[in-house]
Design an enzyme around this catalytic site. Structure first.
Site, PDB file in Angstrom:
ATOM      1  N   LYS A 102     -17.640  -1.248  -0.277  1.00  0.00           N
ATOM      2  CA  LYS A 102     -17.034  -0.939   0.592  1.00  0.00           C
ATOM      3  C   LYS A 102     -17.491   0.836   1.463  1.00  0.00           C
ATOM      4  O   LYS A 102     -16.352   1.112   2.397  1.00  0.00           O
ATOM      5  CB  LYS A 102     -15.381   0.228  -0.330  1.00  0.00           C
ATOM      6  CG  LYS A 102     -15.167  -1.098  -0.209  1.00  0.00           C
ATOM      7  CD  LYS A 102     -13.326  -1.049  -1.096  1.00  0.00           C
ATOM      8  CE  LYS A 102     -12.683  -0.361  -0.375  1.00  0.00           C
ATOM      9  NZ  LYS A 102     -11.130   0.219  -1.094  1.00  0.00           N
TER      10      LYS A 102
ATOM     11  N   SER B  49       1.041  -1.265  -0.039  1.00  0.00           N
ATOM     12  CA  SER B  49       0.061  -0.149   0.377  1.00  0.00           C
ATOM     13  C   SER B  49       1.187   1.188   0.044  1.00  0.00           C
ATOM     14  O   SER B  49       2.073   1.487   0.388  1.00  0.00           O
ATOM     15  CB  SER B  49      -1.296  -0.310   0.992  1.00  0.00           C
ATOM     16  OG  SER B  49      -1.600   1.213   1.647  1.00  0.00           O
TER      17      SER B  49
ATOM     18  N   TYR C 138      -3.263  -0.083   9.951  1.00  0.00           N
ATOM     19  CA  TYR C 138      -3.138  -0.281   8.539  1.00  0.00           C
ATOM     20  C   TYR C 138      -1.818  -0.186   7.699  1.00  0.00           C
ATOM     21  O   TYR C 138      -1.146  -1.645   7.550  1.00  0.00           O
ATOM     22  CB  TYR C 138      -4.013  -0.305   7.466  1.00  0.00           C
ATOM     23  CG  TYR C 138      -4.403  -0.552   6.164  1.00  0.00           C
ATOM     24  CD1 TYR C 138      -4.425  -2.004   5.702  1.00  0.00           C
ATOM     25  CD2 TYR C 138      -3.963   0.265   4.856  1.00  0.00           C
ATOM     26  CE1 TYR C 138      -4.327  -1.801   3.861  1.00  0.00           C
ATOM     27  CE2 TYR C 138      -3.932  -0.020   3.995  1.00  0.00           C
ATOM     28  CZ  TYR C 138      -3.776  -1.511   3.380  1.00  0.00           C
ATOM     29  OH  TYR C 138      -3.846  -1.357   2.233  1.00  0.00           O
TER      30      TYR C 138
END
Length: 315
Positions: free
Chosen positions: A177, A116, A139
């Site tokens: 989402k 990411s 995250y």
């Protein structure tokens, strides 16, 4: 067989579609369907089998085989940037990825996984090097730590391992989402509901709606994944963005042009995001280009209408 973890999610389900477009349907999808609405992402896909993510992990940890596996696309993760249960995030993102990496390396199976761009924190340099990495949430930290776990091993691993640091991905199959869906998705909904878009006012020296992100269409993300599949000699950690930052206003204009009308309302920048908001991201794609990927990336002027066409066809 091809294995796609997170295969009912946003990027995973698009990878399944990309494999299907090549005539490949011998696919094992691994996911968590507690939110059963994600099944809609696979309703038009052809797959061979499905496994719950916990059942799959148990079988991986037990050293089970799944026949001949051509590659593993590891897209499954807890992707919420607001999840602060560190034990949960590390178990789902870090430990799970380590177990699957070990399984793939032991069998010589190509392992293509989702990292990411969040590992870079506030930037402003977005290049695949330790000195530019400073994650700001669990995250991001879990993704960063797995990249750090991989780096010292990479040269000694004979099979392909590639980590893809996705930037701001938008496109089909993200409707599940909710608040974490792309601005393109939310802009389309806002225009359908009221004909008006809501963008943040200025911050960090940027004017209203002039904050910049590297927005990349999911079709381009799939193209990079499939190119890696076709080029097993390529390994490493790569940024996956367009290499060109564009403003939120540019995304808004693309959506308004597609709808043939609409306006923009600029709302006060939230206090809780001040000092914690990425006002600028732009992928340095030098490493990906040097590895041989030479296809162009869609700007939002092309990608947003392509996405809204897809949404309209399914309304």
């Amino acid at each position: 067989m091809y294995i796609v973890t997170g295969g009912a999610g946003f990027i995973g389900s698009n990878i399944v579609q990309g494999l299907n477009a090549r005539g490949i349907s011998d696919i094992l999808v691994v996911d968590d369907l507690t939110d059963g609405r994600k099944c809609l992402n696979l309703a038009d896909a052809n797959i061979r089998d499905y496994l719950d993510k916990d059942d799959f992990l148990r079988r991986i940890q037990a050293g089970e085989d799944f026949g001949t596996v051509e590659a593993v696309f590891h897209e499954g993760a807890c992707s919420s940037t607001t999840e602060w249960d560190g034990r949960f995030v590390m178990a789902v993102n870090f430990e799970y990825s380590k177990a699957l990496l070990g399984w793939c390396v032991a069998r010589g199976v190509p392992f293509l996984y989702a990292s990411s761009a969040s590992v870079y924190g506030m930037g402003p340099t977005f290049r695949e090097a330790r000195e530019f990495e400073r994650p700001l949430n669990m995250y991001a930290y879990s993704k960063f730590l797995f990249d750090c776990h991989l780096r010292p091993q990479l040269a000694a691993i004979p099979s392909q391992v590639a980590g893809l640091r996705y930037f701001n991905v938008y496109g089909p199959r993200e409707q599940h989402k909710g608040s974490m869906a792309s601005v393109a998705f939310h802009f389309n909904n806002q225009l359908n509901e009221s004909g008006r878009l809501r963008l943040f006012d200025g911050c960090d020296g940027y004017g209203p709606g002039e904050q910049l992100r590297d927005f990349i269409h999911v079709d381009d993300v799939v193209a990079v994944n499939l190119w890696l599949l076709d080029n097993p000699q390529v390994r490493g950690i790569f940024n996956v963005g367009t290499g060109r930052a564009q403003t939120f206003n540019a995304v808004a204009r693309a959506a308004i042009n597609w709808h043939k009308g609409g306006g923009i309302d600029y709302i006060a920048f939230p206090d809780h995001l001040k000092g914690r908001y990425q006002s600028f991201t732009e992928a340095d794609i030098g490493a990906l280009r040097a590895a041989g990927y030479d296809k162009p990336f869609m700007p939002v002027e092309d990608g947003v209408p392509r996405y809204l066409d897809w949404l309209a066809q399914r309304a």
